[in-house]
Design a protein around this motif. Structure first.
Motif, PDB file in Angstrom:
ATOM      1  N   ILE A   1      -1.394   9.158  11.854  1.00  0.00           N
ATOM      2  CA  ILE A   1      -1.965   9.509  10.551  1.00  0.00           C
ATOM      3  C   ILE A   1      -2.708  10.843  10.592  1.00  0.00           C
ATOM      4  CG2 ILE A   1      -4.155   8.222  10.810  1.00  0.00           C
ATOM      5  CD1 ILE A   1      -1.979   8.389   7.617  1.00  0.00           C
ATOM      6  N   ARG A   2      -3.289  11.170  11.738  1.00  0.00           N
ATOM      7  CA  ARG A   2      -4.029  12.443  11.844  1.00  0.00           C
ATOM      8  C   ARG A   2      -3.092  13.657  11.849  1.00  0.00           C
ATOM      9  NH1 ARG A   2      -4.034  10.468  17.241  1.00  0.00           N
ATOM     10  NH2 ARG A   2      -5.809   9.113  16.808  1.00  0.00           N
ATOM     11  N   ASN A   3      -1.795  13.425  12.097  1.00  0.00           N
ATOM     12  CA  ASN A   3      -0.830  14.531  12.173  1.00  0.00           C
ATOM     13  C   ASN A   3      -0.159  14.836  10.843  1.00  0.00           C
ATOM     14  OD1 ASN A   3      -1.283  14.671  14.971  1.00  0.00           O
ATOM     15  ND2 ASN A   3       0.280  13.107  15.373  1.00  0.00           N
ATOM     16  N   VAL A   4      -0.520  14.099   9.780  1.00  0.00           N
ATOM     17  CA  VAL A   4       0.141  14.319   8.487  1.00  0.00           C
ATOM     18  C   VAL A   4      -0.869  14.769   7.436  1.00  0.00           C
ATOM     19  CG1 VAL A   4       1.959  12.646   9.005  1.00  0.00           C
ATOM     20  CG2 VAL A   4      -0.051  11.903   7.708  1.00  0.00           C
ATOM     21  N   ASP A   5      -0.346  15.460   6.417  1.00  0.00           N
ATOM     22  CA  ASP A   5      -1.194  15.955   5.323  1.00  0.00           C
ATOM     23  C   ASP A   5      -1.305  14.957   4.183  1.00  0.00           C
ATOM     24  OD1 ASP A   5      -1.558  18.859   6.258  1.00  0.00           O
ATOM     25  OD2 ASP A   5       0.623  18.632   6.292  1.00  0.00           O
ATOM     26  N   ALA A   6      -0.275  14.117   4.025  1.00  0.00           N
ATOM     27  CA  ALA A   6      -0.258  13.174   2.901  1.00  0.00           C
ATOM     28  C   ALA A   6       0.589  11.967   3.272  1.00  0.00           C
ATOM     29  CB  ALA A   6       0.313  13.847   1.646  1.00  0.00           C
ATOM     30  N   VAL A   7       0.465  10.928   2.457  1.00  0.00           N
ATOM     31  CA  VAL A   7       1.219   9.690   2.660  1.00  0.00           C
ATOM     32  C   VAL A   7       2.024   9.416   1.389  1.00  0.00           C
ATOM     33  CG1 VAL A   7       1.028   7.183   2.918  1.00  0.00           C
ATOM     34  CG2 VAL A   7      -0.406   8.694   4.297  1.00  0.00           C
ATOM     35  N   CYS A   8       3.292   9.080   1.572  1.00  0.00           N
ATOM     36  CA  CYS A   8       4.144   8.663   0.460  1.00  0.00           C
ATOM     37  C   CYS A   8       4.441   7.184   0.650  1.00  0.00           C
ATOM     38  CB  CYS A   8       5.434   9.480   0.452  1.00  0.00           C
ATOM     39  SG  CYS A   8       6.683   8.849  -0.689  1.00  0.00           S
ATOM     40  N   GLU A   9       4.015   6.382  -0.312  1.00  0.00           N
ATOM     41  CA  GLU A   9       4.192   4.931  -0.241  1.00  0.00           C
ATOM     42  C   GLU A   9       5.288   4.539  -1.229  1.00  0.00           C
ATOM     43  OE1 GLU A   9       1.458   0.885  -0.699  1.00  0.00           O
ATOM     44  OE2 GLU A   9       0.758   2.787  -1.535  1.00  0.00           O
ATOM     45  N   ILE A  10       6.385   3.988  -0.720  1.00  0.00           N
ATOM     46  CA  ILE A  10       7.510   3.613  -1.577  1.00  0.00           C
ATOM     47  C   ILE A  10       7.410   2.136  -1.934  1.00  0.00           C
ATOM     48  CG2 ILE A  10      10.021   3.481  -1.762  1.00  0.00           C
ATOM     49  CD1 ILE A  10      10.214   5.893   0.006  1.00  0.00           C
ATOM     50  N   LEU A  11       7.405   1.861  -3.229  1.00  0.00           N
ATOM     51  CA  LEU A  11       7.306   0.491  -3.732  1.00  0.00           C
ATOM     52  C   LEU A  11       8.564   0.127  -4.504  1.00  0.00           C
ATOM     53  CD1 LEU A  11       3.651   0.555  -5.176  1.00  0.00           C
ATOM     54  CD2 LEU A  11       4.392   0.027  -2.848  1.00  0.00           C
ATOM     55  N   ASP A  12       8.827  -1.152  -4.602  1.00  0.00           N
ATOM     56  CA  ASP A  12       9.903  -1.657  -5.448  1.00  0.00           C
ATOM     57  C   ASP A  12       9.329  -1.805  -6.853  1.00  0.00           C
ATOM     58  OD1 ASP A  12      11.741  -3.318  -6.845  1.00  0.00           O
ATOM     59  OD2 ASP A  12      12.476  -4.161  -4.953  1.00  0.00           O
ATOM     60  N   ALA A  13       9.865  -1.049  -7.801  1.00  0.00           N
ATOM     61  CA  ALA A  13       9.324  -1.054  -9.166  1.00  0.00           C
ATOM     62  C   ALA A  13       9.367  -2.430  -9.815  1.00  0.00           C
ATOM     63  CB  ALA A  13      10.087  -0.056 -10.042  1.00  0.00           C
ATOM     64  N   ARG A  14      10.208  -3.330  -9.298  1.00  0.00           N
ATOM     65  CA  ARG A  14      10.289  -4.681  -9.854  1.00  0.00           C
ATOM     66  C   ARG A  14       9.113  -5.550  -9.404  1.00  0.00           C
ATOM     67  NH1 ARG A  14      16.079  -6.025  -7.441  1.00  0.00           N
ATOM     68  NH2 ARG A  14      14.985  -5.056  -5.674  1.00  0.00           N
TER      69      ARG A  14
ATOM     70  N   LEU B   1       7.742   4.724  -7.248  1.00  0.00           N
ATOM     71  CA  LEU B   1       8.253   3.475  -7.816  1.00  0.00           C
ATOM     72  C   LEU B   1       9.772   3.569  -7.766  1.00  0.00           C
ATOM     73  CD1 LEU B   1       5.845   3.166 -10.881  1.00  0.00           C
ATOM     74  CD2 LEU B   1       5.870   1.683  -8.854  1.00  0.00           C
ATOM     75  N   ASN B   2      10.357   2.933  -6.761  1.00  0.00           N
ATOM     76  CA  ASN B   2      11.810   3.024  -6.562  1.00  0.00           C
ATOM     77  C   ASN B   2      12.522   1.867  -7.269  1.00  0.00           C
ATOM     78  OD1 ASN B   2      14.157   4.193  -5.501  1.00  0.00           O
ATOM     79  ND2 ASN B   2      14.144   2.860  -3.715  1.00  0.00           N
ATOM     80  N   ARG B   3      13.814   2.043  -7.461  1.00  0.00           N
ATOM     81  CA  ARG B   3      14.663   1.066  -8.154  1.00  0.00           C
ATOM     82  C   ARG B   3      14.239   0.878  -9.620  1.00  0.00           C
ATOM     83  NH1 ARG B   3      14.856  -2.402  -2.959  1.00  0.00           N
ATOM     84  NH2 ARG B   3      16.649  -1.503  -1.922  1.00  0.00           N
TER      85      ARG B   3
END
Length: 294
Positions: free
Chosen positions: A21-34, A57-59
């Protein structure tokens, strides 16, 4: 029906996220829109402490558009950037890089002021199994880099995926949590294929899903299974019993008969789950922002 699933590699994933986590600038969290609640790992907030967040919000093509709008507004109210996508068709994925740069605008400005123009932005991609994470990454990167399969638990190790000269993604294995406190979470994950079918009783799961659709989306059953007159739910009837009656009605309409004229309800349950997951029955969202316990 109790659903628990926590393979050993998910423990390693938690550790890897904490280390990286210390090596990244941001986090992308993928969720199932349903199922935005059920497809959110409750450990993610703690694991990613304080990093800027983009919620995908995927799908959305399989979700109820009205509820998708409400979910997008909810996550924005929490301070997250939001992107709606249908990764399988490449819808929304082209906006990813711009959304990340907008999310990190202040940070990128600070880098530029220090003379670090063109510094590579690194984003960790998180998501539970089978949420479409690998497909999303492949679309964003414009080539087949992440291994995409329509079953949970395929991505095993971390891998850096370059998008362009100034953007890299850290792909991580799907991570579930050890125990689902709310049993409806386990059911929602099972309906959408986020837990392996092999650990479940498919017929019982089909009964639960039939019961849910009968209560919330009856028109989908009337149309999809040609059941104009859905049986009324009896006062003392539980979800499984009512769902079983619906499963039998649908199986009879489809002609799924076995010896002695019995209805093959197990086959009907498998068909129901396949058609639900494939979007053939319509667009459903099984959770609303009002259900979140703040």
């Amino acid at each position: 029906m109790t659903i628990q699933w926590y393979p050993g590699h998910m423990t390693k994933t938690r550790r890897m996220i904490a280390e990286q986590i210390r090596n990244v600038d941001a986090v992308c969290e993928i969720l199932d829109a349903r199922i935005p609640i059920s497809s959110r790992n409750p450990d993610v907030d703690e694991l990613t402490a304080g990093k800027p967040r983009l919620v995908v919000l995927n799908r959305v093509d399989q979700a109820d558009p009205t509820l998708t709008r409400r979910w997008a507004a909810y996550f924005r109210s929490k301070g997250y950037a939001v992107l709606e996508s249908n990764a399988r068709q490449g819808v929304g994925t082209g906006k990813f890089a711009a959304a990340i740069r907008e999310l990190l605008a202040d940070k990128l400005r600070a880098y530029a002021e220090k003379g670090q123009v063109g510094r590579v932005v690194r984003v960790m991609i998180l998501g539970i199994p089978n949420v479409g994470k690998s497909t999303f990454i492949n679309q964003v990167a414009g080539r087949k880099t992440a291994r995409a399969e329509d079953r949970p638990g395929v991505t095993r190790g971390k891998q850096w995926v370059p998008v362009d000269r100034q953007l890299e993604l850290l792909d991580t294995p799907g991570i579930l949590w050890p125990k689902f406190e709310d049993q409806s979470v386990g059911l929602h994950l099972a309906y959408t294929g986020a837990v392996k079918d092999e650990i479940l009783d498919i017929e019982t799961l089909g009964c639960h899903l039939m019961s849910y659709l009968g209560a919330h989306y009856p028109d989908a059953l009337r149309t999809g299974y040609k059941l104009p007159d859905l049986p009324e739910r009896e006062a003392e009837e539980n979800d499984v019993a009512y769902g079983y009656r619906l499963l039998r009605s649908a199986g009879r309409k489809r002609g799924f008969l076995i010896s002695g004229g019995e209805i093959d309800t197990e086959r009907m349950a498998k068909i129901l789950l396949d058609e639900f997951r494939g979007g053939k029955l319509g667009s459903f969202t099984m959770e609303s922002p009002e259900e979140i316990k703040e």
